[in-house]
Motif scaffolding. Structure first.
Motif, PDB file in Angstrom:
ATOM      1  N   ASP A   2       0.826  -1.201   0.000  1.00  0.00           N
ATOM      2  CA  ASP A   2       0.000   0.000   0.000  1.00  0.00           C
ATOM      3  C   ASP A   2       0.868   1.262   0.000  1.00  0.00           C
ATOM      4  OD1 ASP A   2       0.915   0.267   2.598  1.00  0.00           O
ATOM      5  OD2 ASP A   2      -0.974  -0.322   3.526  1.00  0.00           O
ATOM      6  N   LYS A   3       0.198   2.427   0.146  1.00  0.00           N
ATOM      7  CA  LYS A   3       0.915   3.710   0.103  1.00  0.00           C
ATOM      8  C   LYS A   3       1.932   3.833   1.240  1.00  0.00           C
ATOM      9  CE  LYS A   3      -2.499   6.637   0.104  1.00  0.00           C
ATOM     10  NZ  LYS A   3      -3.401   7.789  -0.037  1.00  0.00           N
ATOM     11  N   ILE A   4       1.614   3.298   2.393  1.00  0.00           N
ATOM     12  CA  ILE A   4       2.543   3.387   3.528  1.00  0.00           C
ATOM     13  C   ILE A   4       3.799   2.563   3.244  1.00  0.00           C
ATOM     14  CG2 ILE A   4       2.887   2.849   5.974  1.00  0.00           C
ATOM     15  CD1 ILE A   4      -0.078   3.595   6.402  1.00  0.00           C
ATOM     16  N   ASP A   5       3.623   1.363   2.701  1.00  0.00           N
ATOM     17  CA  ASP A   5       4.787   0.546   2.334  1.00  0.00           C
ATOM     18  C   ASP A   5       5.666   1.291   1.327  1.00  0.00           C
ATOM     19  OD1 ASP A   5       4.060  -1.593   3.972  1.00  0.00           O
ATOM     20  OD2 ASP A   5       2.954  -2.610   2.376  1.00  0.00           O
ATOM     21  N   LEU A  23      11.448   7.253  11.077  1.00  0.00           N
ATOM     22  CA  LEU A  23      10.778   6.623   9.942  1.00  0.00           C
ATOM     23  C   LEU A  23       9.276   6.486  10.224  1.00  0.00           C
ATOM     24  CD1 LEU A  23      11.239   5.265   7.161  1.00  0.00           C
ATOM     25  CD2 LEU A  23      11.605   3.143   8.401  1.00  0.00           C
ATOM     26  N   ALA A  24       8.942   5.999  11.397  1.00  0.00           N
ATOM     27  CA  ALA A  24       7.538   5.816  11.770  1.00  0.00           C
ATOM     28  C   ALA A  24       6.790   7.149  11.757  1.00  0.00           C
ATOM     29  CB  ALA A  24       7.446   5.155  13.142  1.00  0.00           C
ATOM     30  N   GLU A  25       7.415   8.190  12.273  1.00  0.00           N
ATOM     31  CA  GLU A  25       6.778   9.514  12.268  1.00  0.00           C
ATOM     32  C   GLU A  25       6.529   9.996  10.847  1.00  0.00           C
ATOM     33  OE1 GLU A  25       9.248  12.127  14.567  1.00  0.00           O
ATOM     34  OE2 GLU A  25       8.912  10.979  16.425  1.00  0.00           O
ATOM     35  N   LYS A  26       7.481   9.791   9.979  1.00  0.00           N
ATOM     36  CA  LYS A  26       7.361  10.268   8.598  1.00  0.00           C
ATOM     37  C   LYS A  26       6.247   9.550   7.835  1.00  0.00           C
ATOM     38  CE  LYS A  26      12.070  11.960   7.951  1.00  0.00           C
ATOM     39  NZ  LYS A  26      11.982  13.223   7.230  1.00  0.00           N
ATOM     40  N   VAL A  27       5.946   8.305   8.205  1.00  0.00           N
ATOM     41  CA  VAL A  27       4.859   7.570   7.530  1.00  0.00           C
ATOM     42  C   VAL A  27       3.592   7.538   8.381  1.00  0.00           C
ATOM     43  CG1 VAL A  27       6.451   6.176   6.150  1.00  0.00           C
ATOM     44  CG2 VAL A  27       5.607   5.277   8.337  1.00  0.00           C
ATOM     45  N   GLN A  28       3.632   8.267   9.490  1.00  0.00           N
ATOM     46  CA  GLN A  28       2.480   8.434  10.382  1.00  0.00           C
ATOM     47  C   GLN A  28       1.983   7.117  10.966  1.00  0.00           C
ATOM     48  OE1 GLN A  28      -0.115  10.729   7.815  1.00  0.00           O
ATOM     49  NE2 GLN A  28       0.827  12.641   8.502  1.00  0.00           N
ATOM     50  N   ARG A  36       7.004  -3.805  11.936  1.00  0.00           N
ATOM     51  CA  ARG A  36       6.382  -5.013  11.361  1.00  0.00           C
ATOM     52  C   ARG A  36       6.324  -4.927   9.834  1.00  0.00           C
ATOM     53  NH1 ARG A  36       1.898  -4.900  15.516  1.00  0.00           N
ATOM     54  NH2 ARG A  36       2.790  -6.014  17.281  1.00  0.00           N
ATOM     55  N   ARG A  37       6.003  -3.747   9.325  1.00  0.00           N
ATOM     56  CA  ARG A  37       5.949  -3.567   7.871  1.00  0.00           C
ATOM     57  C   ARG A  37       7.343  -3.754   7.256  1.00  0.00           C
ATOM     58  NH1 ARG A  37       1.616  -0.640   5.209  1.00  0.00           N
ATOM     59  NH2 ARG A  37      -0.153  -0.411   6.620  1.00  0.00           N
TER      60      ARG A  37
END
Length: 152
Positions: A2-5, A23-28, A36-37
């Protein structure tokens, strides 16, 4: 995927050293779902490795040579011998089998022409080749490891 990946992959392609929190913050996402992703992308073989890119000139490898090879034979034995010899040369960074007039293309990095000549002599002493043509890069105009993800 998906878009997050896609966002995760793009960010990691640009800088694989990003801390998970950033990284997590940048992809919300929070860190656990983001991690996990990443693990899933690695398990699927989408992310194959994480590396540091080195400036070749700063480690005395300022000469890039593109070598076009025409095979002396197209037998399985010749291919296996040639492939084995080329893969064992650490200065060969890329090794492609091609369609068209040229059978193989190698990208080699060396400190100077004499070092390339040693590699060339080693190669032709190990495997019979029909034709070899070398081109020395004069200037690097674009080089990237970032793959475009518009085709996903």
């Amino acid at each position: 995927m998906d878009k997050i990946d896609k966002k995760i992959i793009n960010l990691l392609q640009a800088d694989a050293s990003l801390p998970l929190q950033v990284l997590a913050e940048k992809v919300q996402l929070s860190t656990t779902p983001c991690w996990r992703r990443i693990q899933q992308l690695e398990a699927q073989g989408v992310i194959t490795q994480r590396v540091a890119l080195i400036d070749a000139a700063k480690v005395n490898l300022g000469v890039t040579v593109f070598v076009s090879v025409k095979a002396a034979s197209h037998s399985k034995a010749w291919y296996e011998q040639f492939s084995s010899v080329v893969k064992a040369i650490p200065e060969v960074l890329d090794f492609y089998r091609l369609s068209g007039d040229v059978d193989y293309l190698l990208r080699i990095v060396v400190p100077d022409i004499q070092a390339f000549d040693r590699i060339y002599k080693h190669l032709v002493s190990q495997v019979e080749l029909r034709d070899v043509s070398s081109s020395f890069a004069m200037e690097k105009l674009k080089s990237t490891t970032i793959l475009p993800l518009d085709y996903i």
